[in-house]
Structures are given as C-alpha cells and as structure tokens.
Design a protein around this motif. Structure first.
Motif, mmCIF file in Angstrom:
data_model
loop_
_atom_site.group_PDB
_atom_site.id
_atom_site.type_symbol
_atom_site.label_atom_id
_atom_site.label_comp_id
_atom_site.label_asym_id
_atom_site.label_seq_id
_atom_site.Cartn_x
_atom_site.Cartn_y
_atom_site.Cartn_z
ATOM 1 N N VAL A 1 4.521 -11.821 35.631
ATOM 2 C CA VAL A 1 5.724 -11.602 36.415
ATOM 3 C C VAL A 1 6.887 -11.173 35.529
ATOM 4 N N ILE A 2 7.704 -10.286 36.056
ATOM 5 C CA ILE A 2 8.989 -9.943 35.446
ATOM 6 C C ILE A 2 10.035 -10.671 36.274
ATOM 7 N N PRO A 3 10.575 -11.790 35.781
ATOM 8 C CA PRO A 3 11.506 -12.593 36.585
ATOM 9 C C PRO A 3 12.801 -11.847 36.886
ATOM 10 N N TRP A 4 13.319 -12.052 38.084
ATOM 11 C CA TRP A 4 14.598 -11.444 38.438
ATOM 12 C C TRP A 4 15.701 -11.913 37.495
ATOM 13 N N GLN A 5 15.637 -13.163 37.086
ATOM 14 C CA GLN A 5 16.700 -13.721 36.246
ATOM 15 C C GLN A 5 16.745 -13.088 34.863
ATOM 16 N N SER A 6 15.681 -12.346 34.496
ATOM 17 C CA SER A 6 15.661 -11.690 33.189
ATOM 18 C C SER A 6 16.151 -10.243 33.256
ATOM 19 N N GLU B 1 12.372 1.256 37.864
ATOM 20 C CA GLU B 1 12.903 0.968 36.538
ATOM 21 C C GLU B 1 13.482 -0.448 36.544
ATOM 22 N N LEU B 2 12.971 -1.285 35.668
ATOM 23 C CA LEU B 2 13.437 -2.662 35.572
ATOM 24 C C LEU B 2 14.149 -2.832 34.231
ATOM 25 N N CYS B 3 15.463 -2.918 34.295
ATOM 26 C CA CYS B 3 16.285 -2.962 33.087
ATOM 27 C C CYS B 3 16.594 -4.411 32.724
ATOM 28 N N PRO B 4 16.128 -4.881 31.588
ATOM 29 C CA PRO B 4 16.264 -6.298 31.227
ATOM 30 C C PRO B 4 17.637 -6.641 30.675
ATOM 31 N N SER B 5 17.958 -7.899 30.774
ATOM 32 C CA SER B 5 19.185 -8.413 30.158
ATOM 33 C C SER B 5 18.859 -9.195 28.893
ATOM 34 N N ALA B 6 17.583 -9.195 28.509
ATOM 35 C CA ALA B 6 17.119 -9.919 27.315
ATOM 36 C C ALA B 6 16.036 -9.090 26.638
ATOM 37 N N PRO C 1 1.811 -1.828 29.048
ATOM 38 C CA PRO C 1 1.746 -0.401 29.403
ATOM 39 C C PRO C 1 2.973 0.103 30.150
ATOM 40 N N LEU C 2 3.815 -0.807 30.649
ATOM 41 C CA LEU C 2 5.001 -0.409 31.404
ATOM 42 C C LEU C 2 6.229 -0.241 30.515
ATOM 43 N N VAL C 3 6.158 -0.699 29.281
ATOM 44 C CA VAL C 3 7.338 -0.707 28.411
ATOM 45 C C VAL C 3 7.664 0.714 27.932
ATOM 46 N N ARG C 4 8.924 1.079 28.082
ATOM 47 C CA ARG C 4 9.425 2.355 27.572
ATOM 48 C C ARG C 4 10.704 2.097 26.781
ATOM 49 N N GLU C 5 10.978 2.979 25.841
ATOM 50 C CA GLU C 5 12.205 2.866 25.046
ATOM 51 C C GLU C 5 13.134 4.013 25.389
ATOM 52 N N GLU C 6 14.324 3.678 25.876
ATOM 53 C CA GLU C 6 15.317 4.673 26.256
ATOM 54 C C GLU C 6 16.709 4.119 25.990
ATOM 55 N N GLU C 7 17.693 5.000 26.123
ATOM 56 C CA GLU C 7 19.076 4.550 26.015
ATOM 57 C C GLU C 7 19.340 3.528 27.112
ATOM 58 N N ARG D 1 12.675 -1.136 28.254
ATOM 59 C CA ARG D 1 12.702 -1.466 29.678
ATOM 60 C C ARG D 1 11.293 -1.342 30.244
ATOM 61 N N TYR D 2 11.124 -1.783 31.488
ATOM 62 C CA TYR D 2 9.842 -1.650 32.174
ATOM 63 C C TYR D 2 9.916 -0.468 33.131
ATOM 64 N N ARG D 3 8.893 0.389 33.084
ATOM 65 C CA ARG D 3 8.805 1.537 34.005
ATOM 66 C C ARG D 3 7.484 1.417 34.762
ATOM 67 N N LEU D 4 7.591 1.179 36.051
ATOM 68 C CA LEU D 4 6.420 0.982 36.897
ATOM 69 C C LEU D 4 6.195 2.216 37.764
ATOM 70 N N PRO D 5 5.190 3.049 37.450
ATOM 71 C CA PRO D 5 4.894 4.197 38.317
ATOM 72 C C PRO D 5 4.495 3.709 39.709
ATOM 73 N N VAL D 6 5.013 4.381 40.723
ATOM 74 C CA VAL D 6 4.784 3.961 42.102
ATOM 75 C C VAL D 6 4.249 5.138 42.919
ATOM 76 N N PRO D 7 3.121 4.967 43.618
ATOM 77 C CA PRO D 7 2.643 6.029 44.511
ATOM 78 C C PRO D 7 3.690 6.322 45.589
ATOM 79 N N ALA D 8 3.823 7.575 45.939
ATOM 80 C CA ALA D 8 4.817 7.953 46.943
ATOM 81 C C ALA D 8 4.612 7.192 48.248
#
Length: 214
Positions: free
Chosen positions: A102-107, A129-134, A145-151, A161-168
C-alpha cells in the motif's frame, strides 16, 4: 497496520486488458520465430534443394532471439493478468498478482492524473501520479516498478514519485475512488509530453539489490 485492503475497497483490475493484448502478440512472435529458426536450420544443414549454407546460422540466431523475446512477453503478460489496484481509507494498494503493498495517503502530498497522446491516431495513455511527502523506498518488492525520478512539485518534496499506468477503461473508476477518499490531495489532470511514462530502473534495482545481499 492492515496487510490487505478493506473489504469495502474499490478494486480496479489493471492487468487483464494488457494481457489480452500481449498474449496474442506473443503467440504470433513465437510462431514467426519458430519459422525463422526452422528455415535457418534447413539452410545450414542443407536439407532443402541446395547444399549446406552457413548463412543459415543468421536465421538460427534471429529465430532464437525472437523466440526468447516472445517467451518473455508471454510470461510477463500472463503473470500480470491478475494485477489490480485497490483504493480504501488507508491508501492505494498495488497488487502484481503475487503480492501487494500500500501507498498510504498520509505519506502523500498530492495525487493527480497525467496523460499524453501516442501514435498517429493520438491514442491517450494515462497514469496516476502519487507525489510523496517523504522519501520513497525505490526497491520495495512490489512498488519499485512504479518509481520514477522527476522534478518535484515543490522544492521540499523528494524527486522520486510513484507512477501507476492506468488502462483507459479503468481511469474513471480509479479517479472517482481516489477523489472519494482523499479529495484534498487531488491535483487534477495534466497533459504531458509523449513518452513521459518512462520505464522502471531495472538496472539500478538489480545493482542495489545485489549490493544489499552482500
């Protein structure tokens, strides 16, 4: 902390559509590779009308390579067929068919939907796109496999951050579930440049895991 989503969680399958698309493609590639391999063997051994021809070795090599690619495509598609995402009060659960985490909302500092157009037909591809605060564990067994590095969205946030590809076909249901749970984190939709999706850092992951096992 719970080790599985709530019984009332919204479950969105993410692997079935990709599997239905990739498995037939893998079968076609496997068939072509078998024909190329057979042709190379026939030419090399001189089993046809002509004599042995060393040029057939090239066909054997190409056939073996194509066969390897097709088998890997089939294995990947089959193993990912049960992949899913579940959304509940705790966070966004990612399941790869074998395990889940799980990626907790609080994170998180924010969650948004990114998309871009690909190909001449302008087909849209989507990602949550799940942008963390930690800081992010880039080598988590399920999530890496979801981790990406960006500004980052803000200088105080980490670059990962986490990038989760989603089917349309799953986009609307997943976005609605996220907005229902954490409307305060929703960042909206953003159009991105083609190719923004990127790929997992497989080489770095292997090297880091090899180093941690010493």
């Amino acid at each position: 902390m719970s080790t599985s989503p709530s019984p009332t969680a919204t479950v969105v399958p993410t692997g079935r559509r990709a599997a239905r698309r990739m498995i037939p493609l893998g079968i076609v590639l496997a068939t072509i590779s078998a024909l190329v391999l057979f042709g190379g063997i026939v030419m090399t051994a001189g089993l046809g009308d002509g004599g042995p021809n060393p040029k057939g070795i090239g066909g054997i090599v190409i056939g073996l390579f194509m066969g390897f690619v097709s088998v890997m495509s089939l294995v990947t598609a089959w193993s990912a067929r049960n992949s899913s995402v579940s959304v509940d009060h705790m966070g966004l659960w990612v399941g790869n068919g074998k395990a889940q985490n799980v990626i907790p909302w609080q994170s998180l500092a924010g969650v948004g939907l990114h998309w871009s157009k690909v190909g001449k037909r302008g087909v849209k591809v989507y990602s949550v796109e799940l942008c963390p605060s930690a800081p992010v564990d880039r080598d988590d067994p399920v999530l890496w496999p979801l981790v990406r590095e960006e500004e980052p969205l803000h200088p105080t946030l980490p670059r990962l951050r986490y990038r989760l590809p989603v089917p349309a076909s799953s986009r609307v249901a997943l976005v609605a579930a996220i907005q229902q749970q954490v409307p305060q984190l929703w960042l909206g939709e953003t159009e991105r440049e083609a190719g923004y999706m990127g790929v997992p850092d497989r080489k770095g992951h292997r090297e880091r895991m090899r180093g941690s096992s010493r």
